[in-house]
Scaffold this active site. Structure first.
Site, short mmCIF file in Angstrom:
data_model
loop_
_atom_site.label_atom_id
_atom_site.label_comp_id
_atom_site.label_asym_id
_atom_site.label_seq_id
_atom_site.Cartn_x
_atom_site.Cartn_y
_atom_site.Cartn_z
CE LYS B 188 -2.93 2.98 2.73
NZ LYS B 188 -2.30 4.09 2.04
CD GLU B 241 1.55 7.69 12.21
OE1 GLU B 241 1.13 7.58 13.38
OE2 GLU B 241 1.20 6.97 11.27
CD GLU B 262 12.48 4.26 9.11
OE1 GLU B 262 12.16 5.15 9.93
OE2 GLU B 262 12.68 4.46 7.92
CB CYS B 301 12.57 8.61 9.07
SG CYS B 301 11.06 8.20 8.20
CD GLU B 402 10.53 12.54 12.08
OE1 GLU B 402 10.03 11.64 12.76
OE2 GLU B 402 11.19 12.33 11.05
#
Lengths: 122, 506
Positions: B188, B241, B262, B301, B402
Site C-alpha cells: 500500500k 509514525e 521504521e 525520518c 519531528e
C-alpha cells in the site's frame, strides 16, 4: 475553522466548532464515541489519529489528555512530558488523514494546534 | 536543464487520466468504483486519478499473492535473483522517466531523484539478488549421527505499507528483500504519493510473476487496516509514525505474526570544534553535512533536524552554514539546478508553519527562513516552505518533535559529555551524525549515541549493505542489509538422527 469552543470539553484538549461537528458526525456514523491518539514522528507524526472508540489498545504508559464531547484524547506519557505538557486545540483541515485515521469528513482530517501553557507550573 | 512536466509534450513521462490497482499482474479497477485526485505538490494541480479502494480490493490482491506464492517461493534463488536483476535493469532503463515521475508526485528535486532515489532503488534489487544467491543454510552436528539442518523458507504473503517521503526507494527497500526471500507482497503506497509506484509497475510489472507484487491505493483507515489486520498475511512491514506503528503491532499480535517498523526520529548532528581547525575540504564537507537537513525538504525520518555545535566554534561555523543555506535554490522540482522543492502536501506546510510559530513562541531565535517563499508562475500555489533555522535549547518542542520539514533546530554544547547528553535526550533513536577530525572521539560518541545509524563524518548516505533501523521508539528491525532476509524468512529445522540405536527410555 478556528473559532475556539471550550464548552463540552475537559482536560487539556479543546476543540473548534468544525472539529466538534466532525466528531458528532463520526460518532453518529460509528454508533458510538471515537477516540484520538496524538502521534509522533515521521510522515504524519504530529497528527491526532482518530479511531473508532476502543480500536487503539491503551497501555499503562498512555495518558488521558482530555475529553471532547465524550471522546477521549490520549498520548504517550513520555511524549507528553518531552513536548512540555502541551494543551491541544483539536481542529479540522483539508487533507488526507495519516496512517489508519478516520477522516474528519470528505477530504478533511483532524489536526492539533498547540496552545501555550495556561500556567508556569509545568 | 529543465524537464517538461509529466504529460506535456517533450516530457519523459506519460500520464493517463486515471490509474487502477496493480493486482495479479493486471490493472484492475477498484471494487468501490471510486477514485481520488492525486495532486502535484509543486503546482497544487491534479496529476491523475488513482483508486480509492476498499477492503475487498485488499482481498483480491491477497488472492493474487497467495496464488503466486508457492511457485515464486519454490523458484531457485538463481531464478529469483535473475528476476530482481531484471527489475534493476528496467529501473535503470527508465531512470529519467521514474526520476521525473517521482519528483512530480512527491515534490523532491529531480537532481536528488536522478542521483539518489532511482539509482539506489535499482541497486537495492541488485544487492538482494546477490544476497539471496550467497545465502546458505546451516548444518550443525549436534552429536555424532544427530544433525540439525536449518533451512530458510519464505513466510508466504507479506503486507507492506510505505511512506510518502521516498515512494520508490521505500518500495524498493521493502520489496527487494521480500521478493528475494521468496515472498509475494501486497503493497500500500502512502496516500499523498500513489502514482510514481504505478509508473514503476508499468516499467517492471511484466518482469515479475503475476501476483508476486500487488499495489493497492486507497485510504489507510480502509485498506491499510484491512491489510494489517488480515489473517492471510504472514508479516507486516511499515514505515511511518508511532501511533500507526503501535496499531500495526497490536493487529499483528492478534494474528501472531512478526512486524518490522521504521518510525521516525529527531536525529542529532554533532559538530565538534576540531572540524573548524583548518579551512579545508573537510570543513566544507561538515558545513554541507549540516545543510543536509534540507535534503528532500526535510521529509526524511533521519533528517538531521537537531544540530549540536561546540560553543567555541558556533559563530564561525554557523556563519558558514547560514551562507550555504541562503544559497539554496528553491523552486521547480524538475529543474536540475533546484535544490529544494515543495513539501508533499498542503497539510505539511501548515504543520511546518505551526511548528515555527511554536518555536518562536517558546523563545527560539529565527536565523533563516521562517516563511513560505514567493515562487511565481505555475508554482505560485505549490507547497513551498523556506529552509529554516531556529536557535534554541533541547527542551523546546521544536527540538523534541519531528517536524518533517526543512526546519533545523540548532543549539550549542560545551564538551563531549554535554553533547552526548543532548544527543540522547530524545524519544527517538533512528539516526545521528558525528563530525570530528579525532577518530577516537568520533568512535566513542558513535558507540554511546542510542541510535541505529550513526553517520560519522558523513550524513544521508543510504547504501545497501549498511543496516538501517531504529533504537527506542524509532522502530524494530533493520533494512538495507542482508539481515533483512531473516525478517522475511521462516527457519525450518530438520533434526535428523542417522543412528540406529533406540533411546532406551521405553
Amino acid at each position: 475553522m478556528s473559532e475556539k469552543v471550550e464548552y463540552g470539553t475537559a482536560g487539556r484538549v479543546t476543540a473548534t466548532r468544525a472539529a466538534r461537528r466532525a466528531i458528532a458526525a463520526l460518532c453518529a456514523a460509528q454508533g458510538g464515541p471515537v477516540m484520538f491518539v496524538q502521534s509522533g514522528g515521521c510522515c504524519d507524526g504530529s497528527d491526532p489519529m482518530c479511531f473508532p472508540g476502543g480500536e487503539f489498545v491503551l497501555g499503562d504508559g498512555d495518558m488521558l489528555v482530555g475529553v471532547v464531547d465524550g471522546c477521549t484524547f490520549h498520548m504517550d506519557a513520555e511524549q507528553y512530558e518531552a513536548l512540555g505538557r502541551p494543551f491541544y486545540l483539536l481542529d479540522v483541515e483539508e487533507g488526507t488523514p495519516g496512517g489508519f485515521s478516520l477522516a474528519a469528513g470528505d477530504g478533511l482530517h483532524f489536526v492539533t494546534r498547540v496552545e501555550p501553557p495556561r500556567n508556569k507550573t509545568s | 536543464m529543465k524537464y517538461e512536466p509529466p504529460g506535456r509534450p517533450g516530457s519523459p513521462v506519460d500520464v493517463a487520466p486515471r490509474y487502477e490497482n496493480f493486482i495479479g499482474g493486471k490493472w484492475q479497477a477498484p471494487s468501490t468504483g471510486q477514485y481520488s485526485v492525486n495532486l502535484c505538490p509543486a503546482t497544487a494541480k491534479p496529476v491523475c486519478e488513482v483508486p480509492k479502494s476498499g477492503a475487498e480490493d485488499i482481498e483480491l490482491a491477497l488472492d493474487a499473492a497467495h496464488a503466486a506464492k508457492d511457485a515464486w517461493g519454490e523458484a531457485s534463488t538463481a531464478q529469483r535473483a535473475a528476476v530482481l536483476n531484471k527489475v534493476a535493469d528496467a529501473i535503470d532503463a527508465h531512470r529519467e522517466e521514474l526520476a521525473v515521475a517521482e519528483s512530480w508526485d512527491n515534490g523532491k528535486p529531480v537532481r536528488e531523484t536522478l542521483a539518489a532515489d532511482i539509482p539506489l532503488a535499482a541497486d537495492h534489487f541488485r544487492y538482494f539478488a546477490s544476497a539471496i544467491r550467497a545465502e546458505e543454510s546451516e548444518i550443525t552436528e549436534i552429536e555424532k549421527d544427530l544433525i540439525a539442518y536449518h533451512f530458510h523458507e519464505p513466510l508466504g504473503v507479506v503486507g507492506q505499507i510505505i511512506p510518502f517521503n521516498f515512494p520508490l526507494l521505500m518500495a524498493a527497500w521493502k520489496l527487494a528483500p521480500a521478493l528475494a526471500a521468496g515472498n509475494s507482497s501486497v503493497l500500500k503506497p502512502a496516500s499523498p504519493t500513489p502514482w510514481s509506484i504505478l509508473k514503476l509497475m508499468e516499467a517492471v510489472g511484466d518482469i515479475l510473476p503475476p501476483g508476486a507484487v500487488n499495489v493497492v491505493n486507497g485510504p489507510g483507515a480502509e485498506i491499510g487496516k484491512a491489510l494489517a489486520t488480515n489473517k492471510r498475511i504472514a508479516k507486516v512491514a511499515f514505515t511511518g509514525e508511532t501511533t500507526t506503528g503501535r496499531l500495526i503491532m497490536q493487529y499483528a499480535s492478534q494474528n501472531i505474526i512478526p512486524v518490522t517498523l521504521e518510525l521516525g526520529g529527531k536525529s542529532p548532528n554533532i559538530f565538534f570544534n576540531d572540524v573548524a581547525a583548518k579551512d579545508d575540504d573537510f570543513l566544507n564537507k561538515a558545513v554541507e553535512g549540516l545543510v543536509l537537513y534540507a535534503f528532500n525538504k526535510g521529509e526524511v525520518c533521519t533528517c538531521p533536524s537537531r544540530a549540536l555545535i561546540q560553543e567555541d566554534i558556533y559563530e564561525e561555523f554557523m556563519g558558514r552554514c547560514l551562507d550555504r543555506i541562503r544559497a539554496i535554490k528553491q523552486g521547480d522540482p524538475l529543474d536540475t539546478a533546484t535544490m529544494i522543492g515543495p513539501q508533499v502536501s498542503k497539510q505539511q506546510i501548515e504543520k511546518i508553519a505551526s511548528y515555527v510559530e511554536i518555536g518562536l513562541k517558546e523563545g527560539a531565535e529565527l536565523l533563516a527562513g521562517g516563511h513560505r517563499p514567493a515562487v511565481g508562475g505555475e508554482f505560485a500555489d505549490g507547497y513551498f516552505y523556506e529552509p529554516t533555522v531556529l536557535k534554541g535549547h533541547n527542551k523546546m518542542r521544536v527540538f523534541q518533535e519531528e517536524i518533517f520539514g526543512p526546519v533545523l533546530a540548532v543549539t550549542t554544547f560545551k564538551d563531549e559529555a554535554e553533547a552526548l547528553e543532548i544527543a540522547n535526550d530524545t524519544l527517538y533513536g533512528l539516526g545521528a551524525g558525528v563530525w570530528s577530525r579525532d577518530g577516537a572521539l568520533a568512535y566513542r560518541m558513535g558507540r554511546a549515541i542510542k541510535a541505529g545509524r550513526v553517520w560519522t563524518n558523513c550524513y544521508h548516505q543510504y547504501p545497501a549493505g549498511a543496516a538501517f533501523g531504529g533504537y527506542k521508539v524509532s522502530g524494530i528491525g533493520r533494512e538495507t542489509h542482508k539481515m533483512m532476509l531473516e525478517h522475511y524468512s521462516q527457519t525450518k529445522n530438520l533434526l535428523v538422527s542417522y543412528g540406529t540405536k533406540p533411546l532406551g527410555l521405553f
